[in-house]
Design an enzyme around this catalytic site. Structure first.
Site, PDB file in Angstrom:
ATOM      1  N   ASP A  83       0.864  -1.179   0.000  1.00  0.00           N
ATOM      2  CA  ASP A  83       0.000   0.000   0.000  1.00  0.00           C
ATOM      3  C   ASP A  83       0.896   1.223   0.000  1.00  0.00           C
ATOM      4  O   ASP A  83       1.513   1.554   1.022  1.00  0.00           O
ATOM      5  CB  ASP A  83      -0.915  -0.005   1.225  1.00  0.00           C
ATOM      6  CG  ASP A  83      -1.664   1.312   1.382  1.00  0.00           C
ATOM      7  OD1 ASP A  83      -2.015   1.921   0.349  1.00  0.00           O
ATOM      8  OD2 ASP A  83      -1.885   1.736   2.537  1.00  0.00           O
TER       9      ASP A  83
ATOM     10  N   GLY B 223       1.230   4.887   0.201  1.00  0.00           N
ATOM     11  CA  GLY B 223       0.504   6.072   0.619  1.00  0.00           C
ATOM     12  C   GLY B 223       1.374   7.314   0.527  1.00  0.00           C
ATOM     13  O   GLY B 223       2.579   7.240   0.259  1.00  0.00           O
ATOM     14  N   ASN B 224       0.780   8.450   0.775  1.00  0.00           N
ATOM     15  CA  ASN B 224       1.521   9.703   0.683  1.00  0.00           C
ATOM     16  C   ASN B 224       2.586   9.831   1.764  1.00  0.00           C
ATOM     17  O   ASN B 224       3.631  10.450   1.536  1.00  0.00           O
ATOM     18  CB  ASN B 224       0.555  10.890   0.782  1.00  0.00           C
ATOM     19  CG  ASN B 224      -0.320  11.026  -0.443  1.00  0.00           C
ATOM     20  OD1 ASN B 224       0.172  11.303  -1.528  1.00  0.00           O
ATOM     21  ND2 ASN B 224      -1.612  10.820  -0.275  1.00  0.00           N
TER      22      ASN B 224
ATOM     23  N   ASN C   5       3.465   6.913   4.069  1.00  0.00           N
ATOM     24  CA  ASN C   5       4.134   5.641   4.332  1.00  0.00           C
ATOM     25  C   ASN C   5       3.799   4.616   3.257  1.00  0.00           C
ATOM     26  O   ASN C   5       2.763   4.706   2.601  1.00  0.00           O
ATOM     27  CB  ASN C   5       3.714   5.081   5.695  1.00  0.00           C
ATOM     28  CG  ASN C   5       4.140   5.965   6.851  1.00  0.00           C
ATOM     29  OD1 ASN C   5       5.309   6.016   7.198  1.00  0.00           O
ATOM     30  ND2 ASN C   5       3.182   6.667   7.440  1.00  0.00           N
ATOM     31  N   ILE C   6       4.676   3.632   3.124  1.00  0.00           N
ATOM     32  CA  ILE C   6       4.406   2.439   2.337  1.00  0.00           C
ATOM     33  C   ILE C   6       4.275   1.281   3.325  1.00  0.00           C
ATOM     34  O   ILE C   6       5.160   1.062   4.154  1.00  0.00           O
ATOM     35  CB  ILE C   6       5.532   2.143   1.338  1.00  0.00           C
ATOM     36  CG1 ILE C   6       5.721   3.319   0.374  1.00  0.00           C
ATOM     37  CG2 ILE C   6       5.225   0.864   0.551  1.00  0.00           C
ATOM     38  CD1 ILE C   6       6.927   3.173  -0.533  1.00  0.00           C
ATOM     39  N   VAL C   7       3.154   0.570   3.243  1.00  0.00           N
ATOM     40  CA  VAL C   7       2.915  -0.552   4.139  1.00  0.00           C
ATOM     41  C   VAL C   7       3.021  -1.844   3.351  1.00  0.00           C
ATOM     42  O   VAL C   7       2.393  -1.991   2.295  1.00  0.00           O
ATOM     43  CB  VAL C   7       1.535  -0.445   4.818  1.00  0.00           C
ATOM     44  CG1 VAL C   7       1.314  -1.618   5.769  1.00  0.00           C
ATOM     45  CG2 VAL C   7       1.417   0.871   5.590  1.00  0.00           C
TER      46      VAL C   7
ATOM     47  N   ALA D 198      -6.929   4.008  -5.552  1.00  0.00           N
ATOM     48  CA  ALA D 198      -6.673   2.583  -5.367  1.00  0.00           C
ATOM     49  C   ALA D 198      -6.877   2.169  -3.920  1.00  0.00           C
ATOM     50  O   ALA D 198      -7.355   1.061  -3.641  1.00  0.00           O
ATOM     51  CB  ALA D 198      -5.247   2.255  -5.813  1.00  0.00           C
ATOM     52  N   ASP D 199      -6.521   3.038  -2.983  1.00  0.00           N
ATOM     53  CA  ASP D 199      -6.703   2.707  -1.570  1.00  0.00           C
ATOM     54  C   ASP D 199      -8.180   2.587  -1.215  1.00  0.00           C
ATOM     55  O   ASP D 199      -8.577   1.718  -0.423  1.00  0.00           O
ATOM     56  CB  ASP D 199      -6.016   3.737  -0.681  1.00  0.00           C
ATOM     57  CG  ASP D 199      -6.468   5.169  -0.954  1.00  0.00           C
ATOM     58  OD1 ASP D 199      -6.976   5.451  -2.061  1.00  0.00           O
ATOM     59  OD2 ASP D 199      -6.294   6.023  -0.059  1.00  0.00           O
TER      60      ASP D 199
ATOM     61  N   THR E 281      -3.181  10.138   5.806  1.00  0.00           N
ATOM     62  CA  THR E 281      -2.761  11.498   5.466  1.00  0.00           C
ATOM     63  C   THR E 281      -3.991  12.376   5.244  1.00  0.00           C
ATOM     64  O   THR E 281      -4.040  13.533   5.676  1.00  0.00           O
ATOM     65  CB  THR E 281      -1.886  11.485   4.201  1.00  0.00           C
ATOM     66  OG1 THR E 281      -0.757  10.631   4.439  1.00  0.00           O
ATOM     67  CG2 THR E 281      -1.401  12.869   3.863  1.00  0.00           C
TER      68      THR E 281
END
Length: 262
Positions: A6, A8-9, A11-13, A109-110, A133
């Site tokens: 995932d 994200g703006n 973090n990347i999980v 997409a999220d 975010t």
């Protein structure tokens, strides 16, 4: 094993699944300046630190709201393990949702991933709250129609704006206890940001339930659920892995050889 990402703006999980079991998750800071080789090394090291071997990966799926990183992470996964399917959430992917917004191709997409996660795991209709975010509220009705939602400034965006635009207000953390009536500047800011956001979430849930039914499930995810949801008065399910589970469901729906969970 399936690798879910995932992007994200903030973090990347990462999440790795063996069949239906989530083996581990990891979170790193989003950095658009990293190359695909740098991310490949990072992914390999994360797998190794969690006692997983890259050779065991059989596929991957990516949700991204940072377009410059979408191809870079896809290439990085292919470097770590070549030849495996690497899916990206976007137009053409099978979701099981009937997307009713004006332009379905614009749906993040999220938001697709959390909607699929919610409709697979919880009774419909479902109201989904994503505290990241940005603060996002979306809804899926009883017929699996994705109806739309609301997007608000995220908790940290609001807090940073408050501190940056008001010279006498400091930068604060959200880790300590909060009281309704703050007796100093920091406590007053915590009250406004944390309890104010919780009150907004409660109010929006009430409004959404007026539209889709009082029986609607309400589920929350995102990095800031722990700071906000405990202070809400509505009955809200906290699901830290909703988005990653949604990615796994989507992978299974789109890769014929993957086990079907439905």
């Amino acid at each position: 094993m399936i690798l879910t990402l995932d992007i994200g703006n903030s973090n990347i999980v990462f999440g790795v699944y063996h069949k239906e079991k989530l083996l581990f998750t990891a979170r790193v800071k989003t950095d658009v300046l990293r190359t695909e080789w740098e991310y490949a090394v990072l992914i390999r090291d994360i797998l190794k630190l969690n006692s997983c071997h890259a050779d065991s990966l059989t596929g991957s799926i990516i949700s991204s709201v940072v377009p410059p990183l979408s191809a870079i992470l896809s290439d990085a996964v292919s470097i770590v393990k070549s030849g495996i399917p690497v899916l990206q959430i976007g137009p053409g992917i099978k979701t099981g949702l009937n997307i009713k917004i004006d332009n379905p191709s614009q749906l993040g997409a999220d938001m697709v991933a959390t909607a699929v996660g919610a409709m697979t795991k919880y009774p419909l209709p479902a109201v989904i709250i994503d505290l990241g975010t940005a603060t996002k509220i979306t809804v899926v009705d009883c017929d699996r129609n994705y109806l739309g939602g609301s997007i608000m400034p995220g908790v940290m965006i609001s807090l940073d704006a408050l501190s940056n635009r008001a010279a006498q207000l400091p930068h604060i953390s959200l880790t300590d206890e909060v009281t309704v009536i703050g007796t100093n500047t920091i406590d007053a800011m915590k009250s406004g940001v944390i309890l104010g956001t919780a009150g907004m979430v409660d109010g929006m849930i009430e409004r959404y339930r007026e539209k889709v039914g009082k029986e609607a499930s309400v589920v929350a995810c995102g990095g800031l659920v722990g700071a906000i949801i405990p202070h809400c008065r509505a009955n809200i399910i906290t699901d830290h892995y909703l988005l990653l589970d949604g990615l796994r469901f989507l992978y299974e729906k789109n890769v014929p050889s993957a086990p079907v969970t439905d």
